[in-house]
Design an enzyme around this catalytic site. Structure first.
Site, PDB file in Angstrom:
ATOM      1  N   HIS A 236      50.506  47.027 -44.569  1.00  0.00           N
ATOM      2  CA  HIS A 236      50.450  47.281 -46.010  1.00  0.00           C
ATOM      3  C   HIS A 236      50.620  48.785 -46.212  1.00  0.00           C
ATOM      4  O   HIS A 236      50.056  49.577 -45.463  1.00  0.00           O
ATOM      5  CB  HIS A 236      49.092  46.809 -46.552  1.00  0.00           C
ATOM      6  CG  HIS A 236      49.040  46.711 -48.041  1.00  0.00           C
ATOM      7  ND1 HIS A 236      49.072  47.814 -48.856  1.00  0.00           N
ATOM      8  CD2 HIS A 236      48.963  45.641 -48.867  1.00  0.00           C
ATOM      9  CE1 HIS A 236      49.014  47.419 -50.120  1.00  0.00           C
ATOM     10  NE2 HIS A 236      48.948  46.104 -50.151  1.00  0.00           N
ATOM     11  N   ARG A 257      51.486  49.505 -57.413  1.00  0.00           N
ATOM     12  CA  ARG A 257      52.914  49.863 -57.361  1.00  0.00           C
ATOM     13  C   ARG A 257      53.694  49.057 -58.382  1.00  0.00           C
ATOM     14  O   ARG A 257      54.611  49.558 -59.022  1.00  0.00           O
ATOM     15  CB  ARG A 257      53.457  49.662 -55.946  1.00  0.00           C
ATOM     16  CG  ARG A 257      52.943  50.701 -54.977  1.00  0.00           C
ATOM     17  CD  ARG A 257      53.605  50.580 -53.619  1.00  0.00           C
ATOM     18  NE  ARG A 257      53.144  49.434 -52.876  1.00  0.00           N
ATOM     19  CZ  ARG A 257      53.907  48.445 -52.450  1.00  0.00           C
ATOM     20  NH1 ARG A 257      55.199  48.451 -52.681  1.00  0.00           N
ATOM     21  NH2 ARG A 257      53.398  47.436 -51.774  1.00  0.00           N
TER      22      ARG A 257
END
Ligand SMILES: Cc1cc2nc3c(=O)[nH]c(=O)nc-3n(C[C@H](O)[C@H](O)[C@H](O)COP(=O)(O)OP(=O)(O)OC[C@H]3O[C@@H](n4cnc5c(N)ncnc54)[C@H](O)[C@@H]3O)c2cc1C
Length: 578
Positions: A236, A257
């Site tokens: 990640h 994001r």
């Protein structure tokens, strides 16, 4: 003699896959006697509870199963088992409705009253259902309530050790160890479901729950099941960096994001410009994680060896409203996501590899099902954020349905006493050797002083981080392979002090054995795949090679405990590659 516990179905693991399996099996047949074996607290352990961002599912008429399917294959760089991927996307709508209406989950709603779906990376439609930014707590809390209603037999703080067969080689059950009491038992069962949640914990920086150490995958390996895509370890992009704190590696969720967070290097550059100028921070995890790693390795990272995520331009109040859990997490380590950049690093997160299964979680061993992160194939070379909890609940439900059916036709069998004894002796090895003085492995001199496994675990994590991490090459992988062999020898000679009851060092030695088993297969598979695809990036073979490598690597325990590898063409049953 050790205790024998009889059950129709033994479910190993109480995360999303395990609990959905229990729910479905017991609702399909209320008379079933189900034993739920959980190394961690029932319903409160594992990673499903840690799910932050949410759950991918097609609900909006403007979206489609085909689009979700294609996004999943694109994300997985076409290594996915297409039947499993289709099963995931086509099963998710029904399961999310079940979670809401039967299990009782509350998901966030849009102003028009429909379930709110947010943006997640790598997807062409906003299809991620969530409960704030702590979706897993909602799902697991409600599933746990349902489990209490149904009342399976709970074996909590009990570690499954080995799948055991009868004298004819048929699956008969599983050996278990009560961690606090230090006592062994064998659970005889018509059907066994392995759902221990995989293992991305053998890396220096890692996100998953600490008790997940690849036990299920290692058990399957020892039983001779095929494992696939083992080289595919997902990192990640945004794990916290908090020194020696346990929070190092903990994930700041993908929705940041999706909502427009910037990733910056120490010079304040939005470095995704260099790696994916079109999708920028919303590129898939493999791309973003590798970009961060490359920045750090090129000396453009922060002094602590990270990069920065910044979403403060949305305004503190908005960030606090939308990402309350993430803000709280950063404040725990003295940073503040709502008001400025936070230091992050790629963190080992999810293992796409695992046991080969069919659509109903069936394996090559009759009566043995594998579900959730322990299984491979759904995500191919890279999992989309939001497809993990969908996998564990969709396939957990299917495993439960299949287990209820299978239990009707399979008799209870008597485990072969020699296999049970061998399993117990294997587990007791580190304690036995301590009682017998310095151990001998037959290879080299006796090693005294290796009484605690912790330094070995640290060495394993360092080996995997540097040798088989985000950027790999032949020389590094060969070094990692050799280092793992040396660690295996040392682990096999461990002589751990203390008794069997509540002995953390002994438990760590058992964890280490599983992790080493899985790590070895990961490294062997990573060495074999001479191309770059998804999470597997080889700097010596930097291109994706569809002509040579649109193939699945399948590993099986070979002679003398070696890793036997086979590669098979991906069955493009539903879609060709683009
Ligand atoms: C921080 C974090 C955030 C995430 N966020 C998302 C997200 O937003 N969306 C998404 O889709 N996915 C997300 N994921 C991935 C998701 O959590 C996993 O895909 C999924 O939860 C795995 O479910 P599982 O049931 O297979 O395993 P888990 O939920 O991990 O459960 C494993 C269970 O097995 C038990 N166990 C382990 N070993 C043994 C043993 N030897 N004997 C008995 N029991 C054992 C454990 O105690 C635990 O109960 C996230 C993962 C992490 C780590």
């Amino acid at each position: 003699m050790i205790d024998v516990i009889d059950a129709d179905v033994a479910v190993i693991g109480s995360g999303g896959a395990g609990l959905m399996c229990v729910l479905h099996a017991m609702e399909a047949d209320p008379d079933l006697d189900v034993a739920l074996i959980s190394k961690g607290a029932v319903g409160r352990s594992g990673c499903t509870r840690m799910v932050q961002g949410g759950y991918n599912v097609v609900l909006d008429p403007a979206d489609s199963l085909e689009l979700h399917f294609e996004d999943t294959l694109e994300g997985g760089q076409h290594l996915n088992d297409q039947e499993l991927a289709w099963t995931l996307v086509s099963g998710a709508p029904e399961v999310i409705r079940e979670l809401e209406t039967r299990v009782g989950c509350f998901f966030d709603r849009a102003p028009d009253g429909r379930i709110h779906q947010k943006a997640f990376a790598g997807q062409r439609f906003d299809r991620t259902v969530h409960r704030g930014d702590l979706t897993g707590i909602e799902i697991m809390g409600r599933l746990r309530d349902q489990m209490f209603r149904l009342g399976p037999r709970e074996l909590e703080d009990v570690r499954a050790l080995d799948l055991v067969l009868d004298a004819d080689g048929e699956l008969a059950g599983v050996t278990v160890l009560d961690v606090m009491a230090g006592s062994f038992a064998v659970v005889r069962a018509r059907v066994v479901v392995v759902a221990t949640g995989g293992a991305a914990t053998m890396y220096r920086i890692a996100a998953p729950a600490r008790e997940k150490t690849g036990d299920g995958v290692a058990m399957c390996w020892r039983t001779g099941l095929e494992l696939r895509d083992m080289e595919m370890m997902q990192f990640h992009p945004t794990g916290l960096l908090a020194g020696d704190s346990r929070l190092t590696g903990a994930v700041l969720e993908e929705g940041l994001r999706g909502a427009g967070a910037y990733l910056l290097n120490a010079a304040g550059e939005r470095y995704m410009e260099r790696y994916d100028p079109e999708r920028m921070e919303r590129a898939t995890r493999d791309v973003v994680a590798r970009a961060g790693y490359t920045e750090i390795m090129a000396g453009r990272g922060t002094p602590a060896g990270g990069v920065l995520i910044d979403i403060s331009h949305l305004g503190a109040a908005e960030v606090e409203r939308r990402f309350a859990g993430m803000v709280a997490r950063t404040r725990q380590i003295g940073q503040d996501l709502a008001r400025g950049p936070v230091e992050v690093s790629p963190t080992a997160h999810f293992h796409m590899g695992g046991a080969v299964i069919d659509r109903d979680c069936g394996t090559a061993v009759d009566g043995l099902l594998v579900s959730g992160e322990d299984a491979g194939g759904v995500h191919g070379a890279n999992r989309l954020g939001g497809n993990g909890v969908a996998e564990s609940t969709v396939f957990g439900a299917r495993a439960g349905d299949a287990a209820a059916t299978l239990a009707r036709s399979r008799p209870l069998r008597d485990p072969d006493p020699d296999s049970v004894a061998a399993s117990v002796e294997r587990a007791l090895g580190p304690l036995r050797r301590a009682g017998e003085g310095p151990p001998r492995t037959g290879k080299g001199p006796p090693r005294s002083g290796e009484r605690l496994p912790f330094p070995l675990t640290r060495a394993l994590k360092e080996t995997m981080w540097t040798g088989c991490g985000l950027v790999r090459d032949r020389a590094g992988l060969e070094r990692a392979r050799d280092a793992l062999e040396a660690l295996r020898e040392r682990a096999a000679a461990l002589a751990v002090p203390g008794g069997a009851a509540a002995n953390p060092a002994w438990q760590e030695a058992l964890d280490l054995e599983s992790q080493l088993t899985v790590a070895r297969v990961i490294v062997a598979s990573a060495l074999a795949r001479e191309e770059s695809r998804g999470a597997h990036y080889r700097s010596d073979f930097p291109e994706r090679d569809d002509a040579g490598w649109l193939r699945t690597l399948v590993a099986r325990r070979g002679e003398e405990d070696g890793v036997a590898l086979d590669s098979r063409p991906v069955a493009l049953a539903r879609r060709a590659t683009r």
